[in-house]
Scaffold this motif. Structure first.
Motif, PDB file in Angstrom:
ATOM      1  N   UNK A   1       1.121   5.044  49.797  1.00  0.00           N
ATOM      2  CA  UNK A   1       2.372   4.494  49.295  1.00  0.00           C
ATOM      3  C   UNK A   1       3.048   5.564  48.458  1.00  0.00           C
ATOM      4  N   UNK A   2       4.363   5.596  48.445  1.00  0.00           N
ATOM      5  CA  UNK A   2       5.039   6.572  47.579  1.00  0.00           C
ATOM      6  C   UNK A   2       4.848   6.176  46.110  1.00  0.00           C
ATOM      7  N   UNK A   3       4.708   7.178  45.268  1.00  0.00           N
ATOM      8  CA  UNK A   3       4.550   6.933  43.835  1.00  0.00           C
ATOM      9  C   UNK A   3       5.878   6.502  43.235  1.00  0.00           C
ATOM     10  N   UNK A   4       5.827   5.656  42.223  1.00  0.00           N
ATOM     11  CA  UNK A   4       7.075   5.259  41.573  1.00  0.00           C
ATOM     12  C   UNK A   4       7.713   6.447  40.858  1.00  0.00           C
ATOM     13  N   UNK A   5       9.021   6.422  40.753  1.00  0.00           N
ATOM     14  CA  UNK A   5       9.716   7.509  40.064  1.00  0.00           C
ATOM     15  C   UNK A   5       9.490   7.379  38.555  1.00  0.00           C
ATOM     16  N   UNK A   6       9.816   8.433  37.847  1.00  0.00           N
ATOM     17  CA  UNK A   6       9.643   8.416  36.385  1.00  0.00           C
ATOM     18  C   UNK A   6      10.566   7.382  35.744  1.00  0.00           C
TER      19      UNK A   6
ATOM     20  N   UNK B   1       0.988  11.316  36.199  1.00  0.00           N
ATOM     21  CA  UNK B   1       1.898  11.200  35.059  1.00  0.00           C
ATOM     22  C   UNK B   1       1.167  11.536  33.752  1.00  0.00           C
ATOM     23  N   UNK B   2       0.652  12.758  33.601  1.00  0.00           N
ATOM     24  CA  UNK B   2      -0.110  13.086  32.388  1.00  0.00           C
ATOM     25  C   UNK B   2       0.754  13.085  31.129  1.00  0.00           C
ATOM     26  N   UNK B   3       2.020  13.486  31.238  1.00  0.00           N
ATOM     27  CA  UNK B   3       2.881  13.512  30.060  1.00  0.00           C
ATOM     28  C   UNK B   3       3.172  12.095  29.548  1.00  0.00           C
TER      29      UNK B   3
ATOM     30  N   UNK C   1       2.134  10.499  25.932  1.00  0.00           N
ATOM     31  CA  UNK C   1       3.105   9.814  25.068  1.00  0.00           C
ATOM     32  C   UNK C   1       2.630   8.415  24.693  1.00  0.00           C
ATOM     33  N   UNK C   2       2.110   7.689  25.682  1.00  0.00           N
ATOM     34  CA  UNK C   2       1.632   6.325  25.405  1.00  0.00           C
ATOM     35  C   UNK C   2       0.435   6.326  24.468  1.00  0.00           C
ATOM     36  N   UNK C   3      -0.478   7.258  24.688  1.00  0.00           N
ATOM     37  CA  UNK C   3      -1.679   7.317  23.861  1.00  0.00           C
ATOM     38  C   UNK C   3      -1.340   7.649  22.416  1.00  0.00           C
TER      39      UNK C   3
END
Length: 128
Positions: free
Chosen positions: A6-11, A49-51, A55-57
């Motif tokens: 499946x394509x990954x969701x965009x940012x 999505x490592x960035x 940010x979330x962490x």
């Protein structure tokens, strides 16, 4: 032969999901909750999505100053209320113990008086 992906969701979709989860729960979502919301495995989300994960962490580890101050004040007030309640309950317990002791001695005294009163020999009645 390649596996079907499946394509990954965009940012922008990921940021929209973050905003939606934040609005629903009132706090920043965890990486796992966000990955689940997007229908991705946790490791795939972290790999792509490592960035955003960083940010979330960091956002979850450093709470807002107002939130922590409000939480600290609320906790302090709650502790004071619980201490007052505990002190009141301890006083009421002491009073209840004293009342039970007094009632026990009164009961014993009344039972003794009843037994003594019943040991009186009744006089025979005269026939009419």
């Amino acid at each position: 032969m390649t596996a079907h992906r499946r394509p990954l969701p965009s940012r922008t979709d990921v940021r929209a999901a973050i905003d939606t989860l934040t609005a629903q729960t009132g706090r920043r979502p965890s990486v796992l909750a966000l990955a689940t919301r997007l229908g991705l495995p946790n490791t795939t989300f972290r790999r792509n999505y490592p960035d955003i994960c960083t940010d979330l962490t960091t956002a979850r580890r450093t709470p807002d100053d107002t939130t922590s101050t409000d939480a600290y004040t609320a906790c302090k007030a709650d502790n004071a209320r619980l201490r007052r309640t505990n002190r009141d309950l301890a006083t009421q317990l002491d009073l209840a113990i004293a009342v039970i002791q007094r009632l026990s001695t009164d009961n014993d005294r009344l039972r003794t008086a009843l037994h003594q009163a019943q040991s009186i020999t009744p006089l025979p009645r005269r026939p009419r």
